[in-house]
Write a protein that holds these residues in place. Structure first.
Motif, PDB file in Angstrom:
ATOM      1  N   UNK A  16       0.825  -1.218   0.000  1.00  0.00           N
ATOM      2  CA  UNK A  16       0.000   0.000   0.000  1.00  0.00           C
ATOM      3  C   UNK A  16       0.856   1.265   0.000  1.00  0.00           C
ATOM      4  N   UNK A  17       2.083   1.149   0.505  1.00  0.00           N
ATOM      5  CA  UNK A  17       2.974   2.318   0.486  1.00  0.00           C
ATOM      6  C   UNK A  17       3.668   2.475  -0.870  1.00  0.00           C
ATOM      7  N   UNK A  18       3.876   1.344  -1.527  1.00  0.00           N
ATOM      8  CA  UNK A  18       4.521   1.361  -2.845  1.00  0.00           C
ATOM      9  C   UNK A  18       3.625   0.600  -3.825  1.00  0.00           C
ATOM     10  N   UNK A  19       2.508   1.203  -4.223  1.00  0.00           N
ATOM     11  CA  UNK A  19       1.570   0.470  -5.088  1.00  0.00           C
ATOM     12  C   UNK A  19       2.089   0.334  -6.507  1.00  0.00           C
ATOM     13  N   UNK A  20       1.539  -0.639  -7.200  1.00  0.00           N
ATOM     14  CA  UNK A  20       1.866  -0.843  -8.620  1.00  0.00           C
ATOM     15  C   UNK A  20       0.855  -0.063  -9.464  1.00  0.00           C
ATOM     16  N   UNK A  21       1.342   0.590 -10.519  1.00  0.00           N
ATOM     17  CA  UNK A  21       0.433   1.337 -11.408  1.00  0.00           C
ATOM     18  C   UNK A  21      -0.138   0.389 -12.453  1.00  0.00           C
ATOM     19  N   UNK A  22      -1.357  -0.052 -12.221  1.00  0.00           N
ATOM     20  CA  UNK A  22      -1.968  -1.060 -13.098  1.00  0.00           C
ATOM     21  C   UNK A  22      -2.881  -0.379 -14.112  1.00  0.00           C
ATOM     22  N   UNK A  23      -2.683  -0.726 -15.381  1.00  0.00           N
ATOM     23  CA  UNK A  23      -3.560  -0.166 -16.421  1.00  0.00           C
ATOM     24  C   UNK A  23      -4.891  -0.918 -16.409  1.00  0.00           C
ATOM     25  N   UNK A  24      -5.968  -0.191 -16.572  1.00  0.00           N
ATOM     26  CA  UNK A  24      -7.292  -0.811 -16.680  1.00  0.00           C
ATOM     27  C   UNK A  24      -7.408  -1.391 -18.091  1.00  0.00           C
ATOM     28  N   UNK A  25      -7.638  -2.704 -18.172  1.00  0.00           N
ATOM     29  CA  UNK A  25      -7.776  -3.364 -19.479  1.00  0.00           C
ATOM     30  C   UNK A  25      -9.238  -3.431 -19.905  1.00  0.00           C
ATOM     31  N   UNK A  26     -10.113  -3.552 -18.913  1.00  0.00           N
ATOM     32  CA  UNK A  26     -11.543  -3.706 -19.230  1.00  0.00           C
ATOM     33  C   UNK A  26     -12.336  -3.168 -18.052  1.00  0.00           C
ATOM     34  N   UNK A  27     -13.445  -2.539 -18.357  1.00  0.00           N
ATOM     35  CA  UNK A  27     -14.336  -2.048 -17.302  1.00  0.00           C
ATOM     36  C   UNK A  27     -15.735  -2.042 -17.904  1.00  0.00           C
ATOM     37  N   UNK A  28     -16.496  -3.093 -17.650  1.00  0.00           N
ATOM     38  CA  UNK A  28     -17.844  -3.120 -18.236  1.00  0.00           C
ATOM     39  C   UNK A  28     -18.891  -3.515 -17.208  1.00  0.00           C
ATOM     40  N   UNK A 218     -10.994   1.894 -19.667  1.00  0.00           N
ATOM     41  CA  UNK A 218      -9.837   1.130 -20.139  1.00  0.00           C
ATOM     42  C   UNK A 218      -8.754   2.108 -20.568  1.00  0.00           C
ATOM     43  N   UNK A 219      -7.532   1.817 -20.165  1.00  0.00           N
ATOM     44  CA  UNK A 219      -6.404   2.677 -20.550  1.00  0.00           C
ATOM     45  C   UNK A 219      -5.913   3.538 -19.396  1.00  0.00           C
ATOM     46  N   UNK A 220      -6.781   3.836 -18.430  1.00  0.00           N
ATOM     47  CA  UNK A 220      -6.291   4.663 -17.320  1.00  0.00           C
ATOM     48  C   UNK A 220      -5.524   3.772 -16.329  1.00  0.00           C
ATOM     49  N   UNK A 221      -4.845   4.408 -15.385  1.00  0.00           N
ATOM     50  CA  UNK A 221      -3.947   3.665 -14.499  1.00  0.00           C
ATOM     51  C   UNK A 221      -4.388   3.837 -13.039  1.00  0.00           C
ATOM     52  N   UNK A 222      -4.359   2.722 -12.277  1.00  0.00           N
ATOM     53  CA  UNK A 222      -4.768   2.778 -10.865  1.00  0.00           C
ATOM     54  C   UNK A 222      -3.652   2.220  -9.989  1.00  0.00           C
ATOM     55  N   UNK A 223      -3.387   2.855  -8.840  1.00  0.00           N
ATOM     56  CA  UNK A 223      -2.382   2.315  -7.928  1.00  0.00           C
ATOM     57  C   UNK A 223      -2.959   1.142  -7.129  1.00  0.00           C
TER      58      UNK A 223
END
Ligand SMILES: Cc1cc2nc3c(=O)[nH]c(=O)nc-3n(C[C@H](O)[C@H](O)[C@H](O)COP(=O)(O)OP(=O)(O)OC[C@H]3O[C@@H](n4cnc5c(N)ncnc54)[C@H](O)[C@@H]3O)c2cc1C
Length: 386
Positions: A16-28, A218-223
């Motif tokens: 939680x202190x060093x999160x990974x920046x994950x790209x959203x591949x799908x959101x439906x 899709x395409x945005x990034x989440x920690x």
């Protein structure tokens, strides 16, 4: 040379202190039109992060407050947003970033009202905070956000850093992982119900589910980070039967269990109880569950759709109807898993479970309590409820 080798071997640990920046591949949307709920399927890329997870784990997401709300707070407090402040780790940032990612400006807390009251001379706040008025305070807090308080009782804040003492820290939100890495090594999939309600003339959104519902295409990034849960794992032995009770979003980890079995990692006989409001709109992942049932990955499926008939039917009612079969599975050493709502569903399921044991063991309620206690001790009655 040695230094290079050490650098190559070093793996990044994301938390939680060093999160990974994950790209959203799908959101439906999973729920159909006309549903009273908005439940979404979200897939996040793990890229070459090296992140691993097992069925039963959750993904933590560090949410961001909506910029419209952040700008409104800044305006009300007469700040520009560029003021320098220190975050909870002592790192320098600006007030706009702090209000976006570090501080709770959504759901109002009693602590914030208490601190705010010391900045105003509002007799109404003083009254709410009097000893013995907890119910009134709770009623005031319900459905209100920090902005409502600022509008209701304006106060002057001189030092923007003061907001770090006034407002709670924005916490990550956990979501059960609904996929198995055995089938999807490079991503995690989530099943998220968007919290949305009306209060005091405004539409309110849950901080994180609202972001996932409205501002995470899709395409945005989440920690993100993985929250491991070794207490919600499939049985080590691949032949032990598994009973899964997962209404609504509670079904998410069981989809991961089924994918794990589909990938050939175990033979566990599997029985799923799923429920929601209406089969036509709310039967999440219906095609997948029916396909698994047809090909034998899922051995039994019992559904309960509360609004499909004149009287309400819930998963606990299906458990009662199937109690003889449930007792047979338990006697074969089945593990019993419950995921989803902690307030009503999980206690009701426990009651139905106890009644089934009391009746079919022929030994009554005291024995059923002992049986449940033993199962819990053996880590065969497992819950992941929220
Ligand atoms: C281990 C674990 C696993 C989880 N797995 C999942 C999952 O798979 N899927 C999923 O969707 N969620 C899951 N959750 C819940 C999730 O973590 C969040 O709590 C949820 O999404 C709400 O967070 P939020 O930020 O959107 O809402 P918040 O901003 O935290 O707002 C929620 C709050 O809004 C208030 N509220 C809600 N409705 C009303 C109303 N009508 N009137 C007034 N106030 C109201 C309540 O105080 C409520 O607590 C899980 C939780 C845990 C702990």
């Amino acid at each position: 040379m040695q230094i290079e080798a050490a650098e190559t071997l070093e793996t990044t640990v994301y938390d939680r202190k060093h999160p990974y920046s994950a790209a959203v591949l799908d959101n439906h949307l999973l729920t159909g039109s006309g549903s009273e709920k908005e439940t979404r399927h979200i897939e996040l890329a793990l890229g070459n992060s090296g992140i691993t997870c097992l069925p039963g784990d959750s993904a933590g997401i560090l949410p961001a407050n909506p910029c419209t709300a952040v700008e409104e707070v800044l305006r009300r407090l007469s700040f520009t947003g560029d003021e320098p402040v220190k975050d909870f780790y002592g790192e320098l940032t600006d007030l706009r970033a702090a209000l976006t990612s570090w501080l709770v400006i959504g759901k109002l807390s009693g602590t914030t009202v208490r601190s705010w009251a010391s900045l105003t001379s509002s007799p109404e706040l003083a009254e709410l905070l009097r000893p013995g008025n907890k119910d009134k305070l709770d009623a005031y807090l319900w459905g209100r956000e920090f902005l409502d308080l600022v509008e209701h009782c304006p106060a002057k804040i001189e030092d923007p850093q003061q907001l770090f003492r006034l407002l709670p820290r924005l916490a990550p939100r956990l979501y059960s992982i609904a996929s198995s890495q055995a089938l999807h090594p490079d991503s995690v999939q989530l099943t998220v119900r968007v919290v949305r309600y009306e209060s005091y003339g405004r539409t309110r959104l849950g901080v994180c589910s609202g972001q996932l519902g409205e501002r995470a295409p899709a395409g945005c990034v989440l920690p993100i980070f993985i929250h491991s849960n070794k207490f919600f794992r499939l049985p080590d032995s691949p032949d032990v039967p598994v009973i899964m009770v997962g209404p609504g979003t509670g079904v998410a980890p069981f989809r991961a269990y089924l994918e794990h079995k589909q990938a050939g990692l175990g033979r566990w006989p599997m029985w799923l109880f799923f429920g929601d409001q209406r089969s036509a709109q709310d039967f999440l992942y219906r095609d997948e569950f029916e396909a698994w049932l047809a090909n034998g990955t899922l051995n039994r499926l019992d559904t309960a759709f509360s609004r499909d008939q004149a009287f309400k039917i819930y998963v606990q009612d299906r458990i009662r109807e199937q109690s003889a079969e449930l007792w047979r599975w338990l006697n074969q050493g089945a593990y019993f898993y419950v995921c989803g709502d902690s307030q009503r569903m999980a206690p009701d399921v426990e009651k139905a479970f106890l009644d089934a044991v009391a009746t079919h063991s022929g030994r009554g309620p005291d024995y059923a309590q002992e049986f449940l206690a033993t199962m819990k001790k053996q880590k065969r009655y497992l819950r992941d409820v929220y």
